[in-house]
Enzyme design. Structure first.
Site, short mmCIF file in Angstrom:
data_model
loop_
_atom_site.label_atom_id
_atom_site.label_comp_id
_atom_site.label_asym_id
_atom_site.label_seq_id
_atom_site.Cartn_x
_atom_site.Cartn_y
_atom_site.Cartn_z
N HIS A 63 0.88 -1.19 0.18
CA HIS A 63 0.08 0.09 -0.05
C HIS A 63 0.88 1.23 0.16
O HIS A 63 1.19 1.58 0.81
CB HIS A 63 -0.85 -0.10 1.26
CG HIS A 63 -1.91 1.25 1.24
ND1 HIS A 63 -3.20 0.84 1.35
CD2 HIS A 63 -1.79 2.35 1.17
CE1 HIS A 63 -3.99 2.03 1.32
NE2 HIS A 63 -3.03 2.86 1.25
N LEU A 70 2.56 7.17 -4.24
CA LEU A 70 3.96 7.34 -4.86
C LEU A 70 4.03 8.86 -5.24
O LEU A 70 4.88 9.33 -5.70
CB LEU A 70 4.26 6.36 -6.00
CG LEU A 70 4.66 4.93 -5.66
CD1 LEU A 70 5.01 4.21 -6.86
CD2 LEU A 70 5.88 4.88 -4.51
N ARG A 71 2.66 9.38 -5.21
CA ARG A 71 2.32 10.98 -5.78
C ARG A 71 2.89 11.09 -7.19
O ARG A 71 3.09 10.17 -7.94
CB ARG A 71 3.18 11.78 -4.67
CG ARG A 71 2.61 11.72 -3.23
CD ARG A 71 1.47 11.73 -2.90
NE ARG A 71 0.89 12.07 -1.77
CZ ARG A 71 -0.20 11.69 -1.10
NH1 ARG A 71 -1.00 11.02 -1.72
NH2 ARG A 71 -0.11 11.84 0.32
N ASN A 100 -4.88 7.27 -5.98
CA ASN A 100 -5.62 8.74 -5.67
C ASN A 100 -4.76 9.95 -6.07
O ASN A 100 -4.44 10.82 -5.26
CB ASN A 100 -6.01 8.93 -4.16
CG ASN A 100 -4.71 8.70 -3.29
OD1 ASN A 100 -3.51 8.30 -3.77
ND2 ASN A 100 -4.86 9.42 -2.08
N ASP A 109 1.09 2.49 3.77
CA ASP A 109 0.16 3.72 3.31
C ASP A 109 1.16 4.78 3.63
O ASP A 109 0.56 5.95 3.93
CB ASP A 109 -1.01 3.61 4.30
CG ASP A 109 -2.09 4.72 3.91
OD1 ASP A 109 -1.99 5.03 2.72
OD2 ASP A 109 -2.79 5.16 4.92
N HIS A 113 3.21 14.20 2.58
CA HIS A 113 2.50 15.56 2.21
C HIS A 113 3.66 16.48 2.52
O HIS A 113 4.40 16.40 3.59
CB HIS A 113 1.33 15.87 3.33
CG HIS A 113 0.14 15.03 3.01
ND1 HIS A 113 -1.21 15.48 2.39
CD2 HIS A 113 -0.05 13.85 3.10
CE1 HIS A 113 -1.89 14.63 2.18
NE2 HIS A 113 -1.24 13.36 2.78
O1 DOR Z 1 -3.49 8.91 5.66
C1 DOR Z 1 -3.71 8.76 4.65
N1 DOR Z 1 -3.10 9.47 3.62
N2 DOR Z 1 -4.71 7.81 4.32
C2 DOR Z 1 -5.25 7.75 2.90
O2 DOR Z 1 -6.25 7.05 2.76
C3 DOR Z 1 -4.78 8.49 1.83
C4 DOR Z 1 -3.49 9.11 2.07
C5 DOR Z 1 -2.95 10.00 1.30
O3 DOR Z 1 -2.97 10.05 0.06
O4 DOR Z 1 -2.37 11.15 1.80
ZN ZN Z 2 -3.56 4.90 1.30
#
Ligand code: DOR
Ligand code: ZN
Length: 352
Positions: A14, A17-18, A42, A241, A245
């Site tokens: 999970h 990779l942005r 996403n 995960d 950011h």
């Molecule tokens: O903490 C999280 N960050 N949970 C997620 O489901 C998405 C992820 C993100 O893309 O920043």
């Molecule tokens: Zn995630």
């Protein structure tokens, strides 16, 4: 006490990779520790068309052709069977269900599974895997995961042959749920849900770098998640995960959920498993159960950790990693570190 520890190179089932510059950072940091893993969709725009999937996979491959990616696409309401088939042909092995508004970039997600019935049936026909962010966004924040259980059960009942992953388990009741279901149901566990509780987010001064979705919860929840990870039960495997950011956004007063753990998760896990006398369970948890569930070959490459100690950097390319500044007892084997540092890939991608 052992001074070195060798295991098959882990898979991260999970990863976020942005895009853009951060993509080079994540691919570099992930591939130091992991042979590959599941790439989350996403992005903006989302990975929801065959063209975008091909393009995204190509960008990752260009950064590191040896990194084994499992590509996913984002399930969108009303998605047609023909689109799912084309995504499959383009290389997608996994469909990701985000409940609308549950987390970062999920506003276009799914309100009820009835809106993606056709896509799920097609995935089932094609032998694809369903990955779910299990939270009900309109519920109280600490109960969001638990309140999603009925939806999870309904999907599993409607598609008994579909392999489903309950992602980033954060609530002790979800461990019981996954454990009690059939072999086609598994769950991922992150480093941060094994290490942190809500006290690490709001127990002292508020720490936005420990804020993620689903939020880390109580000591009891963490204990149950640890027990599952240490148990040797193949239904539970590692998925970080890891979701960077930028520090400026995290500290802006409106922090998105996400913890960047890729650069330090493996030594942190070695330290935790050792602390609980379970180092012998680490390899299956990180390197075997995940690929087995996904039908991938386990890695033939090995990594060796040594008791050399390493300080997690305060910041990496503008992102504050999990447990920044902490000294971890386990580190890379020096030879491996040297090989990585000297490799063309590292020099090309490193901004350190
Ligand atoms: O903490 C999280 N960050 N949970 C997620 O489901 C998405 C992820 C993100 O893309 O920043
Ligand atoms: Zn995630």
């Amino acid at each position: 006490m052992e001074n070195s520890f060798t295991m098959r190179k882990p898979y991260d089932m999970h990863m976020h990779l942005r895009q853009g510059e951060l993509l080079a950072t994540t691919v570099r940091d992930q591939s130091k520790w992991f042979c590959g893993g599941l790439v989350m969709p996403n992005t903006i725009p989302p990975v929801s068309t065959p063209e975008r999937l091909t393009d995204y996979a190509g960008q990752i491959r260009k950064l590191n052709p040896d990194f084994r990616t499992v590509m996913s696409f984002k399930l969108l309401p009303g998605m047609k069977s023909s689109v799912v088939r084309k995504l499959h042909d383009a290389g997608a092995a996994v469909g990701k269900l985000y409940p609308a508004g549950a987390t970062t970039n999920s506003e276009d997600g799914v309100k009820t599974w009835h809106n993606i019935k056709i896509a799920l049936a097609t995935m089932c026909d094609l032998g694809m895997i369903l990955s779910i962010h299990c939270e009900r966004p309109d519920a109280y924040c600490l109960d969001r995961e638990y309140k999603y259980h009925s939806e999870f059960r309904a999907i599993a009942k409607a598609f008994p042959d579909l392999k489903i992953v309950f992602e980033h388990i954060s609530d002790r009741r979800s461990i019981d749920l996954v454990d009690g279901m059939g072999e086609n149901i598994a769950g991922t566990i992150t480093a941060h849900h094994l290490l942190l509780t809500l006290d690490d987010v709001i127990g002292g001064n508020m720490n936005p770098h420990n804020f993620c979705k689903p939020v880390v919860k109580t000591e009891r929840d963490r204990a149950a998640i640890r027990e599952a990870a240490f148990s040797g039960n193949k239904k539970f495997f590692f998925g970080s995960d890891s979701a960077p950011h930028l520090r400026i956004k995290k500290e802006s007063g409106s922090a998105g959920g996400g913890i960047y753990s890729a650069p330090c998760a493996v030594p942190l896990m070695a330290e935790l498993f050792e602390q609980y006398g379970c180092l012998d369970k680490l390899e299956n948890f990180m390197s075997v159960f995940g690929p087995e569930f996904y039908g991938l070959p386990v890695s033939e490459d090995k990594i060796t950790l040594v008791k050399a100690g390493f300080r997690i950097p305060d910041e990496i390319d503008g992102v504050v990693p999990l447990m920044a500044g902490k000294n971890v007892s386990w580190s890379y084997h020096k030879g491996i570190l040297k090989t990585i540092m000297e490799s063309e890939l590292y020099l090309r991608n490193s901004s350190c």
